[in-house]
Design an enzyme around this catalytic site. Structure first.
Site, PDB file in Angstrom:
ATOM      1  CE  LYS A  76      -3.724   1.953   2.916  1.00 39.01           C
ATOM      2  NZ  LYS A  76      -4.532   1.726   4.122  1.00 39.01           N
ATOM      3  CB  SER A 151      -7.853   3.635   3.367  1.00 33.44           C
ATOM      4  OG  SER A 151      -7.003   2.929   4.233  1.00 33.44           O
ATOM      5  CB  SER A 175      -8.031   0.502   5.974  1.00 35.74           C
ATOM      6  OG  SER A 175      -8.667   1.731   5.994  1.00 35.74           O
TER       7      SER A 175
HETATM    8  N1  GLN Z   1     -12.533   3.940   6.905  1.00 34.76           N
HETATM    9  C1  GLN Z   1     -11.920   4.198   8.170  1.00 34.76           C
HETATM   10  C2  GLN Z   1     -11.430   5.617   8.232  1.00 34.76           C
HETATM   11  O1  GLN Z   1     -11.620   6.324   7.278  1.00 34.76           O
HETATM   12  C3  GLN Z   1     -10.813   3.224   8.412  1.00 34.76           C
HETATM   13  C4  GLN Z   1      -9.580   3.628   7.758  1.00 34.76           C
HETATM   14  C5  GLN Z   1      -8.413   2.735   8.061  1.00 34.76           C
HETATM   15  O2  GLN Z   1      -8.556   1.683   8.659  1.00 34.76           O
HETATM   16  N2  GLN Z   1      -7.236   3.222   7.689  1.00 34.76           N
HETATM   17  O3  GLN Z   1     -10.885   6.033   9.202  1.00 34.76           O
END
Ligand code: GLN
Length: 473
Positions: A76, A151, A175
């Protein structure tokens, strides 16, 4: 070449000289090329991967290759790889090159895995659809009009589309698990502190974990075992010994908690509720003990998460100031305008929203009302979750309230935050959780089920996951 879904199949074929690492790299590079419209990769290390493949083929011919020879992985765009760019999918890190590699990447490379490229994500890990990226949207390989989740959307899409065998993502509130569910693959968030955070761009440091995408539970376990454990470069990283997850065998009978309230929760897509019920029935039929539970703090989970993570993000992201890294506004007139313009132009809308919110909850007048309060509620949620897990081996929930949604369909931040409804509990509690594919909805989009276990019980979590995996194959 056939589509490989497991490292052991690859290693068997390497051993019997049916394929070479060079063939494998060519195969994945070809899939990346064919699947360009997904926008899963922001950079492909084609030449480097080919050179590494040759080297490892050489080692294989003399029986000196490392244990992960044949494992091709992606990272990532929040994970550092020395001498290569890392942008956190943000304009503010445009052109920034990693000064060192993340410990997780280093450990995989040391075992002769090959890294094939850097994958698109939501800016600094903030999002649930991969629509907040300076590199553009990622499309779901199963239906390109839909999002892959976020994400770590590019990392999930890449594994689902056979562009690499596994990916390293990051999971702060879901994410890895949520995009794994949306793309029909397996995604693990380990116990907080299991994997070193060295070389991971920080979003919310008391929640951030590196996580793993794979097509099989076995490969997930193999990668976790390779990268987990003590690291002198990250003082928060646990020194607990890491068991050999591969030899884990499931027990006959587990005690599994489920939340009854979710079976008729109106915010959940009906097909997901039906599958949840089906999973409960199947586990009962297989002889496991299913325990109905209530969770008293359900309504507090998301607010707690969004107060604490935005607070941490506002401090973590203060380092991107136009001086030290990446982007600096060309309009700058003096020091103050340089800071203001660089940050305003360099960060996207969602990241700016969170920095503002986080700064607000940490401000002198509101600190106690929000930040301190949320810390206390975090503790209550953690304790209540641990209490269930004292009595039961696992908690099961759907991974997400809906399957992958259409691009551009979630326009309000709150609507987007709901996508994390079930994943943030494990993040707040710091416990491991895995998402496994479990059936499809009427649009043929995958449904994911989540299993949580007690802290540092990944071994048990994998064992149970193997049972579920054999049911869904
Ligand atoms: N969707 C969640 C957020 O926007 C989780 C993001 C993540 O785990 N990096 O914070």
């Amino acid at each position: 070449m056939k589509d490989y879904h497991r490292l052991d199949e690859i290693q068997q074929d390497l051993k019997q000289n049916r394929i070479t690492c060079t063939d494998l790299v060519a195969y994945y590079l070809n899939n990346i090329e064919q699947g360009k419209s997904l926008n899963a990769f922001v950079e492909v290390y084609a030449e480097e991967a080919r050179d590494r493949a040759k080297e490892i083929d050489q080692k294989l011919s003399t029986d000196t290759a490392g244990p992960l020879a044949g494992l091709i992985f992606g990272i990532k765009d929040l994970i550092c790889y020395q001498g290569h760019q890392v942008n956190g999918s943000s304009k503010i890190l445009q052109g920034f090159e990693s000064q060192f590699s993340a410990t997780a990447v280093e450990r995989l490379l040391a075992m002769d895995a090959i890294v094939i490229g850097r994958q698109n994500c939501d800016e600094f890990g903030m999002g649930s659809s991969n629509e907040n990226s300076a590199h553009g949207h990622v499309n779901n390989p199963l239906d390109e009009t839909r999002v892959p989740g976020g994400s770590s959307g590019g990392s999930a899409a890449a594994v689902a589309a056979n562009m690499c065998l596994v990916s390293l993502g990051t999971d702060t509130g879901g994410s890895v698990r949520q995009p794994a569910a949306f793309c029909g693959i397996t995604g693990l968030k380990p116990t907080y502190s299991r994997i070193s955070r060295w070389g991971l761009l920080a979003y919310a440091s008391s929640f951030d974990t590196i996580g793993i995408f794979s097509k099989s539970v076995e490969d997930n376990a193999i990668v976790l075992q390779a990268i987990a454990g003590r690291d002198g470069k990250d003082a928060t990283c646990s020194s607990r010994s890491v068991a050999d997850f591969r030899t884990v065998q499931p027990e006959e009978r587990y005690k599994v908690a489920y939340f009854k309230g979710l079976l008729d929760h109106q915010g959940i897509q009906p097909e997901i509720r039906d599958h949840y019920q089906q999973l409960i029935n199947e586990l009962k039929a297989a002889g496991h003990e299913l325990v109905e539970c209530e969770f008293p703090y359900e309504d507090y989970i998301l607010p707690t998460y969004y107060i604490l993570t935005t607070a941490e993000a506002s401090t973590n992201l203060s380092r991107y100031d136009g001086v030290h890294y990446g982007y600096r506004s060309p309009q700058t007139e003096d020091l103050e305008s340089m800071y203001k313009l660089s940050r305003t132009e360099g960060f996207g809308d969602e990241v700016r929203r969170r920095i503002l919110l986080g700064t607000f909850v940490l401000s002198a007048d509101y600190y106690d009302a929000y930040f301190t309060q949320a810390q206390k509620v975090r503790n209550l949620i953690k304790k209540a979750t641990e209490n269930i897990l004292k009595d039961c081996d696992f908690i099961i929930t759907p991974t997400t309230p809906t399957t992958a949604f259409e691009q551009n369909s979630h326009n309000s931040p709150l609507e987007m935050y709901m996508a994390d409804l079930f994943t943030v509990q494990a993040s707040i509690a710091g416990i491991p959780a895995i998402s496994l594919p479990y059936g499809k909805d009427t649009n043929q989009m995958p449904i994911g089920m989540q299993i949580m276990s007690g802290a540092f019980e990944e071994e048990k979590l994998f064992a149970f996951s193997k049972i579920l995996e054999s049911k869904t194959r």
